[in-house]
Design a protein around this motif. Structure first.
Motif, PDB file in Angstrom:
ATOM      1  N   LYS A  61      50.693  57.544 -27.185  1.00 38.61           N
ATOM      2  CA  LYS A  61      50.393  56.879 -25.916  1.00 38.61           C
ATOM      3  C   LYS A  61      50.105  55.405 -26.142  1.00 38.61           C
ATOM      4  N   GLU A  62      49.291  55.102 -27.154  1.00 35.35           N
ATOM      5  CA  GLU A  62      48.964  53.705 -27.447  1.00 35.35           C
ATOM      6  C   GLU A  62      50.214  52.920 -27.840  1.00 35.35           C
ATOM      7  N   VAL A  63      51.017  53.504 -28.728  1.00 34.03           N
ATOM      8  CA  VAL A  63      52.223  52.811 -29.197  1.00 34.03           C
ATOM      9  C   VAL A  63      53.225  52.620 -28.064  1.00 34.03           C
ATOM     10  N   PHE A  64      53.466  53.675 -27.281  1.00 34.85           N
ATOM     11  CA  PHE A  64      54.461  53.596 -26.222  1.00 34.85           C
ATOM     12  C   PHE A  64      54.037  52.668 -25.086  1.00 34.85           C
ATOM     13  N   LEU A  65      52.745  52.618 -24.795  1.00 37.55           N
ATOM     14  CA  LEU A  65      52.267  51.675 -23.783  1.00 37.55           C
ATOM     15  C   LEU A  65      52.494  50.238 -24.235  1.00 37.55           C
ATOM     16  N   ASN A  66      52.295  49.999 -25.531  1.00 39.30           N
ATOM     17  CA  ASN A  66      52.569  48.664 -26.074  1.00 39.30           C
ATOM     18  C   ASN A  66      54.059  48.354 -26.038  1.00 39.30           C
ATOM     19  N   VAL A  67      54.879  49.368 -26.295  1.00 40.65           N
ATOM     20  CA  VAL A  67      56.336  49.190 -26.211  1.00 40.65           C
ATOM     21  C   VAL A  67      56.734  48.813 -24.784  1.00 40.65           C
ATOM     22  N   ALA A  68      56.185  49.535 -23.813  1.00 35.74           N
ATOM     23  CA  ALA A  68      56.501  49.252 -22.406  1.00 35.74           C
ATOM     24  C   ALA A  68      56.063  47.835 -22.025  1.00 35.74           C
ATOM     25  N   ARG A  69      54.864  47.447 -22.457  1.00 36.84           N
ATOM     26  CA  ARG A  69      54.370  46.103 -22.139  1.00 36.84           C
ATOM     27  C   ARG A  69      55.237  45.031 -22.787  1.00 36.84           C
ATOM     28  N   SER A  70      55.631  45.270 -24.039  1.00 35.26           N
ATOM     29  CA  SER A  70      56.421  44.280 -24.761  1.00 35.26           C
ATOM     30  C   SER A  70      57.803  44.102 -24.139  1.00 35.26           C
ATOM     31  N   PHE A  71      58.440  45.215 -23.758  1.00 29.87           N
ATOM     32  CA  PHE A  71      59.740  45.098 -23.102  1.00 29.87           C
ATOM     33  C   PHE A  71      59.599  44.438 -21.726  1.00 29.87           C
ATOM     34  N   ALA A  72      58.480  44.686 -21.049  1.00 31.02           N
ATOM     35  CA  ALA A  72      58.249  44.024 -19.761  1.00 31.02           C
ATOM     36  C   ALA A  72      58.141  42.511 -19.957  1.00 31.02           C
ATOM     37  N   ASP A  73      57.492  42.104 -21.057  1.00 36.72           N
ATOM     38  CA  ASP A  73      57.400  40.666 -21.357  1.00 36.72           C
ATOM     39  C   ASP A  73      58.772  40.080 -21.640  1.00 36.72           C
ATOM     40  N   ILE A  74      59.579  40.818 -22.377  1.00 37.22           N
ATOM     41  CA  ILE A  74      60.928  40.331 -22.704  1.00 37.22           C
ATOM     42  C   ILE A  74      61.772  40.223 -21.433  1.00 37.22           C
ATOM     43  N   LEU A  75      61.720  41.250 -20.585  1.00 35.22           N
ATOM     44  CA  LEU A  75      62.467  41.198 -19.329  1.00 35.22           C
ATOM     45  C   LEU A  75      61.967  40.045 -18.456  1.00 35.22           C
ATOM     46  N   GLY A  76      60.666  39.795 -18.505  1.00 35.74           N
ATOM     47  CA  GLY A  76      60.107  38.698 -17.722  1.00 35.74           C
ATOM     48  C   GLY A  76      60.589  37.329 -18.168  1.00 35.74           C
ATOM     49  N   LEU A  77      61.124  37.256 -19.382  1.00 37.74           N
ATOM     50  CA  LEU A  77      61.648  35.982 -19.873  1.00 37.74           C
ATOM     51  C   LEU A  77      62.917  35.554 -19.140  1.00 37.74           C
ATOM     52  N   PHE A  78      63.722  36.524 -18.707  1.00 37.37           N
ATOM     53  CA  PHE A  78      65.030  36.193 -18.139  1.00 37.37           C
ATOM     54  C   PHE A  78      64.908  35.327 -16.884  1.00 37.37           C
ATOM     55  N   PRO A  79      64.054  35.665 -15.917  1.00 39.01           N
ATOM     56  CA  PRO A  79      63.874  34.743 -14.786  1.00 39.01           C
ATOM     57  C   PRO A  79      63.246  33.419 -15.210  1.00 39.01           C
ATOM     58  N   LYS A  80      62.371  33.459 -16.221  1.00 36.01           N
ATOM     59  CA  LYS A  80      61.710  32.225 -16.655  1.00 36.01           C
ATOM     60  C   LYS A  80      62.677  31.249 -17.311  1.00 36.01           C
ATOM     61  N   LEU A  81      63.787  31.766 -17.839  1.00 30.47           N
ATOM     62  CA  LEU A  81      64.782  30.875 -18.453  1.00 30.47           C
ATOM     63  C   LEU A  81      65.368  29.907 -17.434  1.00 30.47           C
ATOM     64  N   MET A  82      65.287  30.283 -16.150  1.00 34.23           N
ATOM     65  CA  MET A  82      65.794  29.384 -15.107  1.00 34.23           C
ATOM     66  C   MET A  82      64.945  28.133 -14.994  1.00 34.23           C
ATOM     67  N   ASN A  83      63.681  28.228 -15.401  1.00 28.31           N
ATOM     68  CA  ASN A  83      62.795  27.069 -15.393  1.00 28.31           C
ATOM     69  C   ASN A  83      63.095  26.235 -16.636  1.00 28.31           C
ATOM     70  N   LEU A  84      63.788  25.124 -16.469  1.00 26.95           N
ATOM     71  CA  LEU A  84      64.214  24.327 -17.615  1.00 26.95           C
ATOM     72  C   LEU A  84      63.055  23.609 -18.293  1.00 26.95           C
ATOM     73  N   ASP A  85      61.882  23.623 -17.659  1.00 28.72           N
ATOM     74  CA  ASP A  85      60.691  23.056 -18.295  1.00 28.72           C
ATOM     75  C   ASP A  85      59.953  24.088 -19.139  1.00 28.72           C
ATOM     76  N   PHE A  86      60.420  25.338 -19.093  1.00 30.58           N
ATOM     77  CA  PHE A  86      59.870  26.402 -19.926  1.00 30.58           C
ATOM     78  C   PHE A  86      60.404  26.184 -21.339  1.00 30.58           C
ATOM     79  N   THR A  87      59.514  25.795 -22.259  1.00 29.37           N
ATOM     80  CA  THR A  87      59.938  25.303 -23.565  1.00 29.37           C
ATOM     81  C   THR A  87      60.277  26.427 -24.546  1.00 29.37           C
ATOM     82  N   GLN A  88      60.890  26.017 -25.657  1.00 27.12           N
ATOM     83  CA  GLN A  88      61.201  26.955 -26.732  1.00 27.12           C
ATOM     84  C   GLN A  88      59.925  27.560 -27.298  1.00 27.12           C
TER      85      GLN A  88
END
Length: 274
Positions: A61-88
């Motif tokens: 449960k602990e590991v899988f919840l972290n997996v879900a959170r981490s993938f949510a963070d990665i997916l959240g990056l895709f809309p943020k890439l549209m912000n050209l001020d969002f740095t490397q």
């Protein structure tokens, strides 16, 4: 031997009854104790297995919840890439622990779940790399625009400085024509820089706008596509947590959410293009 037999024959029946009863009682207690020991051992083994199962489930449960959170963070990056001020650096910070979190899942998940995680990781990585390449092109044009704007601002400041010098010389009655010719020539040079930079700026802006709109649409399309690919991995992990009661309900709700999100972003892009 005869003495022993004679001694035994003289033992009253009452005593023999007591002896036999005692033996039977002892035997009964012995058998009961052995039965209790077996039941206790079985109970302890059951409790041990139950504890191990609960510990294993808690770890998953602990590991899988972290997996879900981490993938949510990665997916959240895709809309943020549209912000050209969002740095490397911002991107790297959001992705920092992803690889380690996913690697932990390989140790506790079943083979089918690991395969689902690997497949989804590959999809997100491929989409992310592709978008980052296109984003670099968009950023090049954005940076060029910023350079031209800075150049125009610097040239205009220099023009203002030259005019200020010429006014000061006039007030002082300075009439050296060579000085004024030099200042006029310098002013013309700066004016030429402004004009050329403005032309280049307008060209870059005309290139950047459609390029950026196309890139933004790709970001949102990839975000939606990756969301639609979530069910196999999510269902596999939910099953391991014994929480997969109705997978289709989850899939339907996710697809409905994706459709609503796409409608909202399509309307946003249409208003921008108008």
């Amino acid at each position: 031997m005869e003495t022993i037999v004679e001694f035994i024959s003289k033992v009253p029946n009452v005593i023999w009854s007591a002896i036999i009863a005692s033996c039977l009682t002892f035997l009964g207690v012995l058998l009961t104790n052995k039965g209790n020991e077996k039941r206790q051992a079985a109970l302890l083994e059951h409790e041990k297995q139950k504890y191990q199962s609960e510990q294993k489930l808690a770890l998953k449960k602990e590991v899988f919840l972290n997996v879900a959170r981490s993938f949510a963070d990665i997916l959240g990056l895709f809309p943020k890439l549209m912000n050209l001020d969002f740095t490397q650096k911002d991107i790297e910070t959001q992705m920092a622990d992803h690889s380690g979190i996913i690697a932990k899942a390989y140790l506790v998940a079943k083979e089918d779940s690991v395969a689902a995680i690997l497949n989804y990781s590959a999809e997100t990585a491929e989409a992310f790399i592709k978008l980052m390449k296109e984003r670099a092109i968009v950023l090049d044009h954005k940076n060029a625009i910023e350079i031209y704007r800075s150049t125009i601002s610097s040239a205009n400041n220099e023009k203002d400085r030259i005019i200020s010098i010429m006014k000061e010389l006039n007030l002082q009655g300075h009439n050296n024509q060579a000085t004024f010719d030099y200042l006029n020539k310098s002013y013309e040079i700066q004016e030429g820089i402004v004009n050329r930079s403005k032309a280049s700026l307008e060209e870059q802006e005309s290139i950047l706008k459609p390029l950026y709109m196309d890139f933004a649409k790709k970001c949102m399309n990839e975000h939606s596509r990756l969301l639609s690919l979530l069910p196999p991995m999510t269902i596999a992990l939910r099953a391991e947590l014994e929480n997969d009661q109705n997978s289709q309900t989850f899939v339907d709700a996710l697809n409905d959410n994706i459709k609503r999100m796409n409608v909202a972003f399509d309307s946003l892009f249409e208003s921008e293009e108008a």
